[in-house]
Design an enzyme around this catalytic site. Structure first.
Site, PDB file in Angstrom:
ATOM      1  N   SER A 136       0.853  -1.181   0.000  1.00 45.55           N
ATOM      2  CA  SER A 136       0.000   0.000   0.000  1.00 45.55           C
ATOM      3  C   SER A 136       0.894   1.237   0.000  1.00 45.55           C
ATOM      4  O   SER A 136       1.743   1.398   0.877  1.00 45.55           O
ATOM      5  CB  SER A 136      -0.877  -0.039   1.255  1.00 45.55           C
ATOM      6  N   LYS A 162      -1.066  -0.888  -4.408  1.00 52.74           N
ATOM      7  CA  LYS A 162      -2.284  -0.137  -4.067  1.00 52.74           C
ATOM      8  C   LYS A 162      -1.882   1.309  -3.831  1.00 52.74           C
ATOM      9  O   LYS A 162      -0.985   1.582  -3.027  1.00 52.74           O
ATOM     10  CB  LYS A 162      -2.907  -0.769  -2.818  1.00 52.74           C
ATOM     11  N   LYS A 164      -2.954   5.016  -2.489  1.00 52.06           N
ATOM     12  CA  LYS A 164      -3.922   5.798  -1.723  1.00 52.06           C
ATOM     13  C   LYS A 164      -4.322   6.988  -2.586  1.00 52.06           C
ATOM     14  O   LYS A 164      -3.452   7.629  -3.210  1.00 52.06           O
ATOM     15  CB  LYS A 164      -3.281   6.283  -0.421  1.00 52.06           C
ATOM     16  N   ASP A 189      -7.183   3.061  -3.006  1.00 52.99           N
ATOM     17  CA  ASP A 189      -7.919   3.089  -1.734  1.00 52.99           C
ATOM     18  C   ASP A 189      -8.170   4.549  -1.360  1.00 52.99           C
ATOM     19  O   ASP A 189      -7.227   5.334  -1.210  1.00 52.99           O
ATOM     20  CB  ASP A 189      -7.082   2.416  -0.634  1.00 52.99           C
ATOM     21  N   GLU A 214     -11.155   0.850  -3.428  1.00 58.32           N
ATOM     22  CA  GLU A 214     -11.464   0.497  -2.041  1.00 58.32           C
ATOM     23  C   GLU A 214     -12.102   1.690  -1.323  1.00 58.32           C
ATOM     24  O   GLU A 214     -11.578   2.799  -1.358  1.00 58.32           O
ATOM     25  CB  GLU A 214     -10.146   0.088  -1.366  1.00 58.32           C
ATOM     26  N   ASP A 239     -13.914  -1.742   2.707  1.00 62.19           N
ATOM     27  CA  ASP A 239     -12.981  -1.979   3.813  1.00 62.19           C
ATOM     28  C   ASP A 239     -13.693  -1.520   5.092  1.00 62.19           C
ATOM     29  O   ASP A 239     -14.339  -2.322   5.778  1.00 62.19           O
ATOM     30  CB  ASP A 239     -11.678  -1.203   3.547  1.00 62.19           C
ATOM     31  N   LYS A 263     -10.111  -7.417   7.439  1.00 64.28           N
ATOM     32  CA  LYS A 263      -9.109  -7.039   8.445  1.00 64.28           C
ATOM     33  C   LYS A 263      -9.612  -7.589   9.765  1.00 64.28           C
ATOM     34  O   LYS A 263     -10.665  -7.154  10.253  1.00 64.28           O
ATOM     35  CB  LYS A 263      -9.010  -5.520   8.569  1.00 64.28           C
ATOM     36  N   GLY A 291      -4.338  -4.557   5.806  1.00 64.32           N
ATOM     37  CA  GLY A 291      -3.239  -4.343   6.744  1.00 64.32           C
ATOM     38  C   GLY A 291      -3.492  -3.109   7.578  1.00 64.32           C
ATOM     39  O   GLY A 291      -4.208  -2.194   7.152  1.00 64.32           O
TER      40      GLY A 291
HETATM   41  O1  SMG Z   1      -0.480  -2.468   6.712  1.00 61.13           O
HETATM   42  O2  SMG Z   1       0.422  -2.135   4.769  1.00 61.13           O
HETATM   43  C1  SMG Z   1      -0.361  -1.827   5.666  1.00 61.13           C
HETATM   44  C2  SMG Z   1      -1.248  -0.628   5.467  1.00 61.13           C
HETATM   45  C3  SMG Z   1      -2.333  -0.925   4.512  1.00 61.13           C
HETATM   46  O3  SMG Z   1      -3.365   0.927   3.491  1.00 61.13           O
HETATM   47  C4  SMG Z   1      -3.353   0.187   4.438  1.00 61.13           C
HETATM   48  N1  SMG Z   1      -4.222   0.278   5.451  1.00 61.13           N
HETATM   49  O4  SMG Z   1      -7.421   1.629   4.702  1.00 61.13           O
HETATM   50  O5  SMG Z   1      -6.521  -0.173   4.088  1.00 61.13           O
HETATM   51  C5  SMG Z   1      -6.468   0.873   4.721  1.00 61.13           C
HETATM   52  C6  SMG Z   1      -5.256   1.270   5.524  1.00 61.13           C
HETATM   53  C7  SMG Z   1      -5.610   1.503   6.963  1.00 61.13           C
HETATM   54  C8  SMG Z   1      -4.482   1.940   7.825  1.00 61.13           C
HETATM   55  S1  SMG Z   1      -3.790   3.391   7.274  1.00 61.13           S
HETATM   56  C9  SMG Z   1      -2.797   4.040   8.447  1.00 61.13           C
HETATM   57 MG    MG Z   2      -8.485   0.554   3.147  1.00 59.06          MG
END
Ligand code: SMG
Ligand code: MG
Length: 368
Positions: A136, A162, A164, A189, A214, A239, A263, A291
């Site tokens: 991510s 992925k 953001k 995402d 996402e 999510d 998750k 994650g």
């Molecule tokens: O654990 O690699 C990881 C982070 C993956 O993007 C990630 N998580 O919305 O999916 C999500 C985010 C939530 C935590 S962001 C701080």
């Molecule tokens: Mg997410």
């Protein structure tokens, strides 16, 4: 098992690079580590994935520490014996807080499985010995920096990227990453950053052959996601909205999602995660493991879950080096884009206690 005590500690571990999402920037990972000991001396470990501030979900570190001590541990101590399978029911009268509950359930499950000499993967129904890794990528200060970061992950062997996104950082970065890597599996995402009216805008992502978008809208807006799913060709994946098996059933019934991110912390634990997985397998809905910037303790358990047969898409289960200079367990090292599923008893890893002590900012023992 008869629980003797819980050790609750807060740790803080710097991230190797800041992680920016639509809701804020993380430069370090603060979280609660739970250690449970039963009266036979069996030990179990887990982490509570709530973040320092209630920005991704309503839970946060200081709040969960209070909730765990004030209500959840006393509820567990009210029984002379507990099994992991009883924990969700016992804690259900206290509303919300799936991440706090998941941490307690997982620590107890770890201790239980270690005493039964069984791995978490075998208990959950894992069928794979290694899982495909995605990564991510946060919102970058510039396109050049984004390309540099993505490039380092592609070179390291990650099998899915992925990005953001948020309004103002979406179509352009996705277009350039797609042009640079025409065939890499790519998804985005939004962490709830868009509104129902943004359907036409998000449809501009359709030409880039994304695996999924996402959580574009507010976590409570299931109907909004259903409307969006009719407007954009790219599959919608929820999510934040999927907080339980029931939420997954509702979202699927309303056709608000065609892929689900599981998750364990968000849904209250690994047992509920397996129930969502089973529903999705039955309905032929692909799932993948999300994650929460976990340390090696949470990562080990996530890998066991991601090894179940319905996890057909690479998850946000990245190597330790993507997050931390030093992890609290032996580092998870990626090999050809895969991480091995721990095979030891319980979660299959043990934290390095000296290092854990070094990064501990508070610690207390709560005894029966
Ligand atoms: O654990 O690699 C990881 C982070 C993956 O993007 C990630 N998580 O919305 O999916 C999500 C985010 C939530 C935590 S962001 C701080
Ligand atoms: Mg997410």
């Amino acid at each position: 098992m008869k629980i003797q005590e819980f050790e609750l500690r807060t740790i803080e571990l710097p991230l190797v690079r800041p992680f920016r999402t639509s809701f804020g920037t993380q430069t370090s990972r603060e979280l609660i580590v739970v250690k449970v000991t039963d009266e036979s001396g069996n030990i179990g470990w887990a982490e509570d994935v709530a973040m320092s501030e209630p920005l991704y979900s309503p839970e946060y570190v200081a709040g969960n520490l209070d909730l765990i001590k004030r209500f959840l541990i006393p509820a567990l101590f009210s029984r002379s014996e507990v099994r992991a399978e009883d924990i969700a029911g016992l804690l259900a009268p206290y509303l919300g807080a799936p991440m706090a509950k998941a941490a307690l359930e997982t620590a107890i499950l770890d201790a239980q499985l270690r005493s039964e000499k069984r791995s978490l993967g075998s208990y959950l129904g894992a069928t794979k010995s290694k899982v495909e890794c995605g990564v991510s990528v946060g919102i970058a200060p510039t396109i050049d920096q984004l390309l540099e970061e993505v490039s380092s992950y592609v070179d390291a062997g990650y099998r899915r990227i992925k990005l953001k996104i948020e309004p103002g950082w979406d179509i352009e970065p996705v277009r350039i990453v797609r042009e640079t890597w025409p065939s890499i599996p790519l998804q985005v995402d939004a962490n709830q950053a868009y509104a129902r009216e943004d359907g036409d805008h998000l449809a501009k992502l359709d030409p880039f052959n994304l695996l999924l978008i996402e959580q574009p809208l507010d976590e409570h807006d299931i109907l909004g996601h259903a409307g969006l799913a009719r407007k954009v060709r790219t599959p919608i994946c929820l999510d934040e909205s999927i907080v339980s098996l029931r939420a997954a059933q509702d979202a699927l019934a309303l056709e608000a999602t065609t892929i689900i991110n599981i998750k364990p912390g968000r849904v209250g634990g690994y047992l509920e995660s397996v129930r969502i997985h089973d529903l999705c397998v039955e309905r032929e809905i692909p799932v993948w493991c999300g994650g929460m910037l976990e340390t090696g303790i949470g990562r080990a358990a996530n890998l066991a879950l991601a090894a179940l047969p319905g996890f057909t898409l690479p998850g946000d289960t990245s190597a330790s080096s993507r997050y931390f200079k030093e992890d609290v367990t032996n580092p998870f090292v990626m090999n050809d884009g895969y991480l091995d599923v721990p095979q030891g008893f319980g979660i299959g890893v043990d934290p390095h206690l000296e290092f854990l002590d070094e990064i501990t900012t508070s610690k207390e023992i709560v005894s029966r």
